[in-house]
Design a protein around this motif. Structure first.
Motif, PDB file in Angstrom:
ATOM      1  N   LEU A   1      -3.502   0.458  69.883  1.00  0.00           N
ATOM      2  CA  LEU A   1      -4.640  -0.414  69.617  1.00  0.00           C
ATOM      3  C   LEU A   1      -4.560  -0.952  68.195  1.00  0.00           C
ATOM      4  CD1 LEU A   1      -7.563   1.747  71.115  1.00  0.00           C
ATOM      5  CD2 LEU A   1      -6.222  -0.029  72.272  1.00  0.00           C
ATOM      6  N   THR A   2      -5.084  -2.154  68.017  1.00  0.00           N
ATOM      7  CA  THR A   2      -5.182  -2.732  66.677  1.00  0.00           C
ATOM      8  C   THR A   2      -6.639  -3.083  66.400  1.00  0.00           C
ATOM      9  OG1 THR A   2      -4.731  -4.957  67.524  1.00  0.00           O
ATOM     10  CG2 THR A   2      -2.850  -3.674  66.733  1.00  0.00           C
ATOM     11  N   THR A   3      -6.983  -3.198  65.121  1.00  0.00           N
ATOM     12  CA  THR A   3      -8.343  -3.517  64.724  1.00  0.00           C
ATOM     13  C   THR A   3      -8.338  -4.368  63.456  1.00  0.00           C
ATOM     14  OG1 THR A   3     -10.486  -2.595  64.050  1.00  0.00           O
ATOM     15  CG2 THR A   3      -8.529  -1.352  63.420  1.00  0.00           C
ATOM     16  N   GLN A   4      -9.378  -5.177  63.317  1.00  0.00           N
ATOM     17  CA  GLN A   4      -9.549  -5.966  62.104  1.00  0.00           C
ATOM     18  C   GLN A   4     -10.246  -5.160  61.013  1.00  0.00           C
ATOM     19  OE1 GLN A   4      -8.461  -9.219  61.517  1.00  0.00           O
ATOM     20  NE2 GLN A   4      -7.314  -8.823  63.401  1.00  0.00           N
ATOM     21  N   LYS A   5     -10.730  -3.982  61.353  1.00  0.00           N
ATOM     22  CA  LYS A   5     -11.447  -3.169  60.374  1.00  0.00           C
ATOM     23  C   LYS A   5     -10.461  -2.392  59.496  1.00  0.00           C
ATOM     24  CE  LYS A   5     -15.663  -2.725  63.101  1.00  0.00           C
ATOM     25  NZ  LYS A   5     -16.652  -1.828  63.734  1.00  0.00           N
ATOM     26  N   ASN A   6     -10.924  -2.028  58.346  1.00  0.00           N
ATOM     27  CA  ASN A   6     -10.082  -1.328  57.379  1.00  0.00           C
ATOM     28  C   ASN A   6     -10.108   0.172  57.680  1.00  0.00           C
ATOM     29  OD1 ASN A   6      -8.461  -0.757  55.223  1.00  0.00           O
ATOM     30  ND2 ASN A   6     -10.096  -0.909  53.696  1.00  0.00           N
ATOM     31  N   VAL A   7      -9.171   0.625  58.470  1.00  0.00           N
ATOM     32  CA  VAL A   7      -9.087   2.024  58.861  1.00  0.00           C
ATOM     33  C   VAL A   7      -7.639   2.473  58.674  1.00  0.00           C
ATOM     34  CG1 VAL A   7      -8.631   1.479  61.291  1.00  0.00           C
ATOM     35  CG2 VAL A   7      -9.653   3.675  60.710  1.00  0.00           C
ATOM     36  N   PRO A   8      -7.400   3.699  58.239  1.00  0.00           N
ATOM     37  CA  PRO A   8      -6.009   4.160  58.089  1.00  0.00           C
ATOM     38  C   PRO A   8      -5.326   4.268  59.440  1.00  0.00           C
ATOM     39  CG  PRO A   8      -7.531   6.004  57.850  1.00  0.00           C
ATOM     40  CD  PRO A   8      -8.371   4.771  57.893  1.00  0.00           C
ATOM     41  N   ASP A   9      -4.000   4.185  59.451  1.00  0.00           N
ATOM     42  CA  ASP A   9      -3.270   4.424  60.698  1.00  0.00           C
ATOM     43  C   ASP A   9      -3.732   5.755  61.268  1.00  0.00           C
ATOM     44  OD1 ASP A   9      -1.966   2.093  60.245  1.00  0.00           O
ATOM     45  OD2 ASP A   9      -0.027   2.997  59.740  1.00  0.00           O
TER      46      ASP A   9
END
Length: 362
Positions: free
Chosen positions: A117-125
């Protein structure tokens, strides 16, 4: 359905006999012989397994036999003559044995299923390990469960989610304690999180299996597992884990659980939000709440073909198995680490899930 299956099989079994023998016997004698054989074999399966699995075997045999009879009837009509031997019956027997053997294997072996999954939010791998429906004591006990935990640990997950029905009504106290100790060996950067399923609290009370829901929570906490009941935790200041009470507490116990609006209104919507919810029955509200990921179990992937397809048609759950996206919310429903009572999976397979999340912001 069981009566219809037994009746059909009992009528067809005498077809294996030579025509000259059948000619000497009346319909009642033929049916009586078929019924005696059918009940005898069904009883033997029930003794080796149990009644419900004997029922599954009988129903599969009947369905496959009806299909084979129809196919060979069509072939006989096309070629203009009947077969010298009862090939339809032999085909039905061989195919049924092959289907059930495959179903047993798919149920008892556990695979790893991966999602990216990918996200536009700033979250670590983030690497998530998730499983549900281990139903300890069904296809494996504490020792077998510990082996599956070792496989999950080998993936080096950042966080582990246990999404309900970890134990079963038939799980013993000893099995529960030993299995929970196996969970205590897991090493995950952000911890292990658990939500209840409909079987975890036990339908028949603590006396039936030797431990209560409170004692289960105590053992989980003792082994480093965080139990969430309509609770939210913020991890790494970048993503939330939202653990919901099971829907059975509303539907079967006439209680309540917090709505998605209640759970998410206080949260920072710029952070990644993950919902643990045993039953996949609240997709519309979860998508409206704009959570990023929802993980579910409960359905066992539909378990049996063609009944898994019927479940999809009648919308018994929002999703029976796999991945779906609604608005900006990702939904993943696992088929489970084990089963509940039926020892075959002909429409799916047993699994644990690895979810890799990467941010496009980097």
């Amino acid at each position: 359905m069981l009566l219809a299956s037994l009746t059909y099989i009992s009528f067809r079994i005498p077809r294996f006999l030579a025509p000259e023998i059948l000619a000497e016997w009346g319909k009642f004698k033929q049916f009586s012989l078929g019924l005696l054989i059918t009940l005898g074999v069904s009883g033997l399966i029930a003794l080796c397994l149990d009644f419900i699995n004997a029922l599954v075997c009988v129903m599969y045999f009947a369905m496959i036999w009806i299909l084979c009879d129809f196919v060979f009837w069509i072939i006989a009509k096309l070629q203009g003559q009947n077969f010298a031997h009862y090939y339809a019956g032999w085909s039905a027997l061989i195919i049924t044995l092959a289907v059930l053997a495959t179903g047993w294997y798919l149920d008892h072996k556990v695979w790893q299923t991966d999602y990216q999954l990918t996200t536009q939010k700033n979250v670590p791998d983030l690497k998530i390990a998730m499983f549900a429906d281990s139903h300890i004591g069904t296809t494996f006990g504490a020792e077998g469960f510990a082996q599956h935990i070792q496989k999950i640990q080998a993936q080096n997950p950042d966080v582990v989610f246990i999404v309900g029905d970890y134990v079963d009504d038939g799980t013993t106290r000893e099995q529960m304690i030993k299995s929970t100790q196996a969970l205590g060996t897991l090493q995950a950067k952000y911890g292990i999180y658990f939500v209840f399923g409909n079987h975890d609290k036990g339908y028949y009370g603590a006396a039936h299996r030797g431990f209560s829901a409170a004692e289960l929570v105590e053992e989980l906490n003792k082994n480093g597992v965080n139990v969430l009941m309509d609770e939210t935790v913020l991890l790494n200041d970048s993503f939330y884990v939202i653990g919901r009470r099971d829907f059975s507490e509303v539907r079967e116990q006439r209680g309540r659980r917090a709505s998605m609006e209640e759970l998410t209104t206080p949260l920072d919507k710029n952070k990644y939000m993950i919902v643990l919810d045993h039953q996949p029955t609240d997709f519309a509200r979860q998508a409206e709440a704009e959570v990023d990921l929802v993980v579910n179990g409960h359905t066992h992937g539909g378990q049996l073909f063609p009944f898994n397809q019927v479940g999809k048609w009648i919308k018994a759950n929002d999703l029976v198995y796999g991945y779906e996206k609604r608005r900006n919310t990702n939904f993943i429903v696992t088929s489970g680490l084990s089963d509940w009572a039926i020892k075959f999976k002909t429409g799916t397979k047993s699994e644990f899930v690895i979810i890799n999340i990467k941010s496009d912001k980097k």
